[in-house]
Motif scaffolding. Structure first.
Motif, short mmCIF file in Angstrom:
data_model
loop_
_atom_site.label_atom_id
_atom_site.label_comp_id
_atom_site.label_asym_id
_atom_site.label_seq_id
_atom_site.Cartn_x
_atom_site.Cartn_y
_atom_site.Cartn_z
N LEU A 41 0.83 -1.20 0.00
CA LEU A 41 0.00 0.00 0.00
C LEU A 41 0.86 1.25 0.00
O LEU A 41 0.38 2.34 -0.33
CB LEU A 41 -0.93 0.00 1.22
CG LEU A 41 -1.96 -1.14 1.30
CD1 LEU A 41 -2.72 -1.08 2.62
CD2 LEU A 41 -2.92 -1.08 0.12
N THR A 42 2.15 1.12 0.38
CA THR A 42 3.01 2.30 0.48
C THR A 42 4.28 2.20 -0.37
O THR A 42 4.87 3.22 -0.70
CB THR A 42 3.43 2.54 1.95
OG1 THR A 42 4.09 1.37 2.45
CG2 THR A 42 2.21 2.84 2.81
N VAL A 43 4.72 0.97 -0.70
CA VAL A 43 5.88 0.78 -1.58
C VAL A 43 5.49 -0.24 -2.65
O VAL A 43 4.43 -0.85 -2.58
CB VAL A 43 7.13 0.29 -0.81
CG1 VAL A 43 7.56 1.34 0.21
CG2 VAL A 43 6.86 -1.05 -0.13
N SER A 44 6.34 -0.45 -3.63
CA SER A 44 6.04 -1.42 -4.68
C SER A 44 6.02 -2.83 -4.11
O SER A 44 6.72 -3.12 -3.13
CB SER A 44 7.07 -1.33 -5.80
OG SER A 44 8.29 -1.93 -5.40
N PRO A 45 5.24 -3.75 -4.69
CA PRO A 45 5.24 -5.14 -4.22
C PRO A 45 6.62 -5.77 -4.25
O PRO A 45 6.95 -6.59 -3.40
CB PRO A 45 4.28 -5.84 -5.19
CG PRO A 45 3.39 -4.76 -5.72
CD PRO A 45 4.26 -3.54 -5.78
N VAL A 46 7.42 -5.41 -5.25
CA VAL A 46 8.77 -5.96 -5.36
C VAL A 46 9.62 -5.56 -4.16
O VAL A 46 10.29 -6.39 -3.54
CB VAL A 46 9.45 -5.50 -6.66
CG1 VAL A 46 10.92 -5.92 -6.67
CG2 VAL A 46 8.73 -6.09 -7.88
N GLN A 47 9.56 -4.27 -3.81
CA GLN A 47 10.34 -3.81 -2.66
C GLN A 47 9.79 -4.40 -1.36
O GLN A 47 10.56 -4.77 -0.46
CB GLN A 47 10.34 -2.28 -2.58
CG GLN A 47 11.28 -1.76 -1.50
CD GLN A 47 11.50 -0.26 -1.57
OE1 GLN A 47 10.66 0.47 -2.08
NE2 GLN A 47 12.62 0.20 -1.05
N ALA A 48 8.47 -4.51 -1.26
CA ALA A 48 7.87 -5.09 -0.06
C ALA A 48 8.33 -6.54 0.13
O ALA A 48 8.70 -6.95 1.23
CB ALA A 48 6.34 -5.04 -0.16
N ALA A 49 8.33 -7.32 -0.95
CA ALA A 49 8.77 -8.72 -0.88
C ALA A 49 10.25 -8.80 -0.53
O ALA A 49 10.68 -9.67 0.24
CB ALA A 49 8.50 -9.43 -2.20
N SER A 50 11.05 -7.88 -1.07
CA SER A 50 12.49 -7.88 -0.83
C SER A 50 12.80 -7.56 0.63
O SER A 50 13.71 -8.17 1.22
CB SER A 50 13.17 -6.86 -1.74
OG SER A 50 12.88 -7.11 -3.09
N ILE A 51 12.07 -6.64 1.21
CA ILE A 51 12.27 -6.28 2.61
C ILE A 51 11.81 -7.41 3.52
O ILE A 51 12.44 -7.72 4.54
CB ILE A 51 11.52 -4.98 2.95
CG1 ILE A 51 12.16 -3.79 2.22
CG2 ILE A 51 11.47 -4.73 4.46
CD1 ILE A 51 11.34 -2.53 2.26
N MET A 52 10.74 -8.07 3.14
CA MET A 52 10.13 -9.08 4.01
C MET A 52 10.92 -10.39 4.04
O MET A 52 10.89 -11.11 5.05
CB MET A 52 8.70 -9.34 3.56
CG MET A 52 7.83 -10.01 4.62
SD MET A 52 7.67 -9.00 6.11
CE MET A 52 7.21 -10.28 7.31
N LEU A 53 11.64 -10.73 2.96
CA LEU A 53 12.31 -12.02 2.90
C LEU A 53 13.30 -12.24 4.05
O LEU A 53 13.24 -13.28 4.73
CB LEU A 53 13.00 -12.21 1.55
CG LEU A 53 13.76 -13.54 1.38
CD1 LEU A 53 12.84 -14.73 1.64
CD2 LEU A 53 14.38 -13.63 -0.01
N PRO A 54 14.25 -11.33 4.32
CA PRO A 54 15.15 -11.57 5.45
C PRO A 54 14.42 -11.65 6.78
O PRO A 54 14.84 -12.39 7.68
CB PRO A 54 16.10 -10.35 5.41
CG PRO A 54 16.03 -9.86 3.99
CD PRO A 54 14.61 -10.10 3.57
N ILE A 55 13.32 -10.91 6.91
CA ILE A 55 12.53 -10.95 8.15
C ILE A 55 11.89 -12.32 8.32
O ILE A 55 11.88 -12.89 9.42
CB ILE A 55 11.47 -9.83 8.14
CG1 ILE A 55 12.15 -8.46 8.11
CG2 ILE A 55 10.54 -9.94 9.34
CD1 ILE A 55 11.19 -7.30 7.90
#
Length: 261
Positions: A41-55
């Motif tokens: 809702l605030t960043v691109s899905p690609v960036q969201a997925a990239s941030i979430m993977l290490p988490i």
């Protein structure tokens, strides 16, 4: 350290990570796909997925410790090869999928996943059937592949894998353990193609690092809340949230794909 500076991102990312952690820690997961739709809702899905993977990988460490002795090895042998193929397909096609198309895919999956959850009580319960070994191996490979593909795109691999596993009527611990170990393997394998694609850049990794303590807090909070919160009420609220987010993303995706400015 480079970070996302948009305050609105953290307004959605912080609760998203906590909710996913709580789900993994005390309510048998099932909400792992909520984080990327919310962040999108605030960043691109690609960036969201990239941030979430290490988490997610941080959360998986906790899951491995809890469930390492409770998983079905025969099912894993059927699922993992397909998941690796699906991950490879995701890697090869990733750059050809636009942000709007990804929002549409993600939104539709979130809506269908929620509707399936809401209507499963209305469907008749059928006894588990004995499936011929070859057919079951092919079925496991197919759903594992689809799960690996959707997991690569948006960490949304739960619906395909549950379609395959739920009819088997596994013991609850065996089901949760198998799913946990499956996604731990898939998530750590995904780190390699994500890095090759340049998705784990300084900004995304820095943001993941800042949010990672919430992953641990969320899992521990889930363990603590397990016997204190009604799981039906918790999931009712979370799936409603996921459904509304899916509607918003699907509309944004349709607008971008079919009605571009």
């Amino acid at each position: 350290m480079s970070l996302i500076q948009d305050a609105w991102f953290y307004w959605v990312a912080v609760p998203a990570v906590l909710i996913v952690g709580i789900g993994k820690g005390g309510f048998a997961g099932g909400l792992g796909m909520l984080a990327v739709p919310l962040m999108s809702l605030t960043v691109s899905p690609v960036q969201a997925a990239s941030i979430m993977l290490p988490i997610l990988c941080v959360m998986d460490i906790t899951g491995l410790k809890a469930w390492i002795r409770s998983w079905d090895r025969e099912l894993m042998i059927k699922l993992i090869p397909g998941a690796m193929v699906g991950t490879l397909i995701g890697y090869l096609t990733f750059e050809y999928i636009s942000d709007d198309a990804l929002k549409l895919i993600l939104g539709v999956m979130a809506v269908l996943f929620t509707l399936n959850h809401w209507t499963k009580g209305l469907r008749p319960v059928r006894p588990a059937k004995e499936v011929p070994p070859l057919r079951d191996h092919i079925s496991g490979g197919f759903w594992g592949m689809l799960s690996g593909f959707t997991s690569f795109l948006a960490h949304a691999g739960a619906p395909p894998i549950m379609i395959y596993l739920l009819p088997k009527r596994l013991d609850t611990r065996m089901l949760v353990g198998t799913v946990t170990i499956f996604f731990a393997i898939v998530n750590y394998v995904k780190l390699i193609p994500y890095a090759v694609l340049g998705l784990l850049d300084a900004t995304n990794l820095g943001t993941s690092l800042v949010l990672s303590p919430l992953a641990v807090i969320g899992v521990l909070l889930g363990v603590w809340l397990h016997d204190k919160v009604n799981p039906q009420a918790f999931y009712r609220l979370m799936y409603t949230f996921l459904f509304l987010t899916g509607i918003k993303l699907a509309w944004d995706g349709v607008s971008g794909v079919f009605m571009p400015l």
